[in-house]
Design an enzyme around this catalytic site. Structure first.
Site, PDB file in Angstrom:
ATOM      1  N   GLU A  46       0.820  -1.203   0.000  1.00 29.98           N
ATOM      2  CA  GLU A  46       0.000   0.000   0.000  1.00 29.98           C
ATOM      3  C   GLU A  46       0.854   1.253   0.000  1.00 29.98           C
ATOM      4  O   GLU A  46       1.972   1.256   0.548  1.00 29.98           O
ATOM      5  CB  GLU A  46      -0.945   0.054   1.213  1.00 29.98           C
ATOM      6  N   THR A  47       0.319   2.297  -0.610  1.00 31.32           N
ATOM      7  CA  THR A  47       0.887   3.646  -0.572  1.00 31.32           C
ATOM      8  C   THR A  47      -0.216   4.589  -0.113  1.00 31.32           C
ATOM      9  O   THR A  47      -1.354   4.504  -0.586  1.00 31.32           O
ATOM     10  CB  THR A  47       1.404   4.069  -1.955  1.00 31.32           C
TER      11      THR A  47
END
Length: 303
Positions: A46-47
């Protein structure tokens, strides 16, 4: 002018373990397409993109992307972002510093209590914004076993059987008999859709009661190949939903239950996720997820 970002290792106190997370601190003006492309460029599970809060009572609005799509809520991005924003607010601390961080995610506001300590990893715990609930049926265990390259006899232990729960993001929970079976699990992509077509999720959280760490309650692995995550080192949103399965199969009595879930060990990224479950009148009353995080790197994006 660059956009500052940081990379953290989450659900761990040691760099290069846990689940890595990228957080872009200055995301104003980025389009949806740019955010998705940046998440694909980082290629982490995830970002997070941090935006100014719309509500003055919130710390920030955040958006969360996997390499392939946006999520309404996720656990290790919540823990990591809360610790990073508290660090941005207080800098290097002497002794200990408590903070409250409220993150507006697509699921709604998420309240995070943060503890920063001198020369130590930060800790954050958040209230799960939506209590776990069943999220649909599952296929029979033989089909699920084939999708994980396991034998049907590997599936299940005690009264635990495959189930599907969600606390913002749905997961299929697959119990296996022991660590040996868990170590042999591998996604079989030719069978994946067939196994999970009846569920609302194609992400599999595979778990057993046998553990590596003496005070852990469960050992787990999470596979999400269709989200661009072949295997995730630590999945807080899955553990939040897992509270529903634990309550159902283990018939938890009234009171507060602390359960540690270990994940990522078989990837060389050991992670520890703290789960607290409050039971009142034999029903789920509250769920909390907690863990540590350490800042690994800082940089700038020239976009």
């Amino acid at each position: 002018m660059g956009r500052r970002y940081a990379v953290l290792d989450v659900f761990t106190h040691k760099p290069l373990t846990g689940n890595p997370l990228a957080v872009v601190l200055e995301s104003e003006g980025l389009s949806d397409e740019q955010m998705q492309a940046i998440a694909a460029e980082f290629n982490l599970s995830e970002t997070v993109f941090v935006l100014p809060p719309e509500n003055p009572g919130h710390s920030a609005n955040i958006r969360i992307f996997t390499p392939k799509r946006e999520l309404p809520f996720a656990g290790h991005p919540t823990v990591g972002t809360a610790i990073l924003l508290a660090t941005e607010r207080f800098g290097e601390v002497s002794g200990e510093q408590d903070a409250m961080v409220v993150l507006k995610e697509q699921i709604g506001p998420v309240r995070c209590g943060v503890v920063l300590k001198e020369n130590a990893a930060g800790f954050a715990e958040f209230d799960v914004p939506r209590l776990p609930q069943p999220a649909g049926p599952t296929e029979n265990p033989d089909i699920i076993a084939a999708a994980l390259n396991l034998e049907p006899s590997d599936i299940g232990f005690e009264n635990h059987r495959p189930s599907c729960y969600e606390a913002g993001v749905p997961f299929v929970f697959v119990p296996v008999r022991d660590l040996d079976a868990l170590s042999r699990a591998r996604p079989n992509l030719s069978q994946w859709r067939k196994a999970f077509r009846e569920a609302t999720s194609v992400d599999a959280f595979v778990y057993c009661r046998e553990t590596r760490v003496h005070d852990s309650g469960f050992h787990a692995r999470m596979f999400a190949p269709e989200m661009g995550i072949p295997e995730d080192p630590a999945t807080g949103s899955a553990v939040a939903a897992f509270a529903g399965a634990i309550h159902y199969f283990d018939d938890l009595p009234n009171g507060t239950h602390f359960i540690r879930v270990e994940q990522g060990f078989m990837m060389g990224r050991p992670s520890l996720i703290d789960l607290e479950i409050d039971i009142e009148a034999r029903k789920l009353h509250a769920v909390r997820i907690g863990g540590q995080a350490t800042i690994l790197a800082r940089g700038e994006l020239f976009i």
